[in-house]
Design a protein around this motif. Structure first.
Motif, PDB file in Angstrom:
ATOM      1  N   LYS A   3      31.634  50.015  26.194  1.00 34.55           N
ATOM      2  CA  LYS A   3      30.581  49.328  26.945  1.00 34.55           C
ATOM      3  C   LYS A   3      30.018  48.194  26.106  1.00 34.55           C
ATOM      4  O   LYS A   3      29.943  48.301  24.884  1.00 34.55           O
ATOM      5  N   PRO A   4      29.594  47.102  26.770  1.00 33.59           N
ATOM      6  CA  PRO A   4      28.944  46.031  26.015  1.00 33.59           C
ATOM      7  C   PRO A   4      27.607  46.524  25.460  1.00 33.59           C
ATOM      8  O   PRO A   4      26.822  47.172  26.157  1.00 33.59           O
ATOM      9  N   THR A   5      27.379  46.215  24.185  1.00 33.91           N
ATOM     10  CA  THR A   5      26.169  46.683  23.505  1.00 33.91           C
ATOM     11  C   THR A   5      25.500  45.531  22.763  1.00 33.91           C
ATOM     12  O   THR A   5      26.080  44.452  22.623  1.00 33.91           O
ATOM     13  N   PHE A   6      24.293  45.813  22.286  1.00 38.50           N
ATOM     14  CA  PHE A   6      23.594  44.863  21.424  1.00 38.50           C
ATOM     15  C   PHE A   6      22.878  45.642  20.331  1.00 38.50           C
ATOM     16  O   PHE A   6      22.596  46.834  20.487  1.00 38.50           O
ATOM     17  N   TYR A   8      19.566  46.165  17.988  1.00 37.52           N
ATOM     18  CA  TYR A   8      18.121  45.995  18.099  1.00 37.52           C
ATOM     19  C   TYR A   8      17.475  46.424  16.788  1.00 37.52           C
ATOM     20  O   TYR A   8      17.742  47.518  16.283  1.00 37.52           O
ATOM     21  N   ASN A  24      14.894  54.162  26.615  1.00 30.79           N
ATOM     22  CA  ASN A  24      16.182  53.541  26.284  1.00 30.79           C
ATOM     23  C   ASN A  24      17.192  54.616  25.890  1.00 30.79           C
ATOM     24  O   ASN A  24      17.484  54.793  24.704  1.00 30.79           O
ATOM     25  N   GLU A  74      21.813  50.615  18.195  1.00 29.40           N
ATOM     26  CA  GLU A  74      22.766  50.004  19.123  1.00 29.40           C
ATOM     27  C   GLU A  74      22.465  50.548  20.512  1.00 29.40           C
ATOM     28  O   GLU A  74      22.369  51.762  20.706  1.00 29.40           O
ATOM     29  N   ASP A  76      23.271  50.070  24.887  1.00 30.30           N
ATOM     30  CA  ASP A  76      24.079  49.468  25.944  1.00 30.30           C
ATOM     31  C   ASP A  76      23.300  48.297  26.536  1.00 30.30           C
ATOM     32  O   ASP A  76      22.073  48.360  26.649  1.00 30.30           O
ATOM     33  N   ASN A  77      24.021  47.258  26.931  1.00 28.70           N
ATOM     34  CA  ASN A  77      23.368  46.101  27.545  1.00 28.70           C
ATOM     35  C   ASN A  77      22.516  46.493  28.753  1.00 28.70           C
ATOM     36  O   ASN A  77      21.520  45.834  29.039  1.00 28.70           O
ATOM     37  N   LYS A  78      22.887  47.572  29.440  1.00 28.97           N
ATOM     38  CA  LYS A  78      22.109  47.987  30.619  1.00 28.97           C
ATOM     39  C   LYS A  78      20.685  48.411  30.239  1.00 28.97           C
ATOM     40  O   LYS A  78      19.812  48.453  31.092  1.00 28.97           O
ATOM     41  N   LEU A  80      18.807  46.703  28.084  1.00 25.01           N
ATOM     42  CA  LEU A  80      18.020  45.533  27.700  1.00 25.01           C
ATOM     43  C   LEU A  80      16.808  45.315  28.619  1.00 25.01           C
ATOM     44  O   LEU A  80      15.698  45.083  28.115  1.00 25.01           O
ATOM     45  N   ARG A 108      18.537  41.765  17.921  1.00 23.88           N
ATOM     46  CA  ARG A 108      17.409  41.376  18.758  1.00 23.88           C
ATOM     47  C   ARG A 108      16.193  42.114  18.216  1.00 23.88           C
ATOM     48  O   ARG A 108      16.267  43.282  17.837  1.00 23.88           O
TER      49      ARG A 108
END
Length: 175
Positions: A3-6, A8, A24, A74, A76-78, A80, A108
């Motif tokens: 899954k796309p992640t970011f 933080y 989250n 880390e 998931d983008n969902k 955000l 971020r």
């Protein structure tokens, strides 16, 4: 397929895993990290009695030569939009943090751009400070940074703080 992640970088109440997971659920701890050229501060944007934590909230302020510690999570983008909503008085932006081994990572994070209202006490409530310190201990942030956090004066608020009660329940702690 992953899954796309970011990434933080958390430095306030979201140091504590149980606090971050309230809103989250995909957050996974990656490492502690240091943010250079910033310092930890507190701001009272609104009347502390009307704030979620009943006191000032953590903020980062640019200060060359200073640094602060935090956690890299880390998500998931969902998640955000959840994080943005949770950090509603903050502005999100990217910073470069350094893991203890020297690796640099873009994350971020959030800061309050406007100055706090000087007529309000910017000190954190004991409840908010407790969550930050619990997180710092859980993550085993450096002892000198933990000492720094413990010496931050609180505002002495003794009333109920529902978000604190929610976190303590998740921890299984008695109030």
């Amino acid at each position: 397929m992953s899954k796309p992640t970011f990434a933080y970088f958390a430095y306030g109440s979201n140091l504590l895993k149980e606090r971050l997971l309230l809103r989250n659920p995909t957050a996974v701890f990656r490492s502690i990290a240091k943010l250079e050229d910033y310092k930890l501060d507190f701001e009272a944007i609104t009347d502390p009695n009307l704030s979620r934590w009943h006191g000032g909230v953590a903020n980062i302020v640019e200060k060359p030569g200073d640094s602060l510690w935090g956690a890299v999570w880390e998500l998931d983008n969902k998640d955000l939009p959840n994080l943005d909503k949770q950090e509603d008085i903050y502005k999100g932006f990217d910073v470069k943090v350094c893991y203890p081994g020297g690796q640099k990572v873009i994350c971020r994070t959030y800061k309050i751009d406007k100055k706090g209202n000087p007529m309000y006490d910017k000190r954190p409530s004991p409840h908010y400070k407790d969550v930050i310190i619990r997180g710092a201990r859980e993550l085993q942030l450096p002892n000198d940074y933990l000492d720094f956090l413990q010496k931050i004066p609180d505002n002495g608020y003794q009333g109920r703080v529902p978000i604190y009660e929610e976190v303590m329940k998740k921890l299984g702690a008695k109030l």
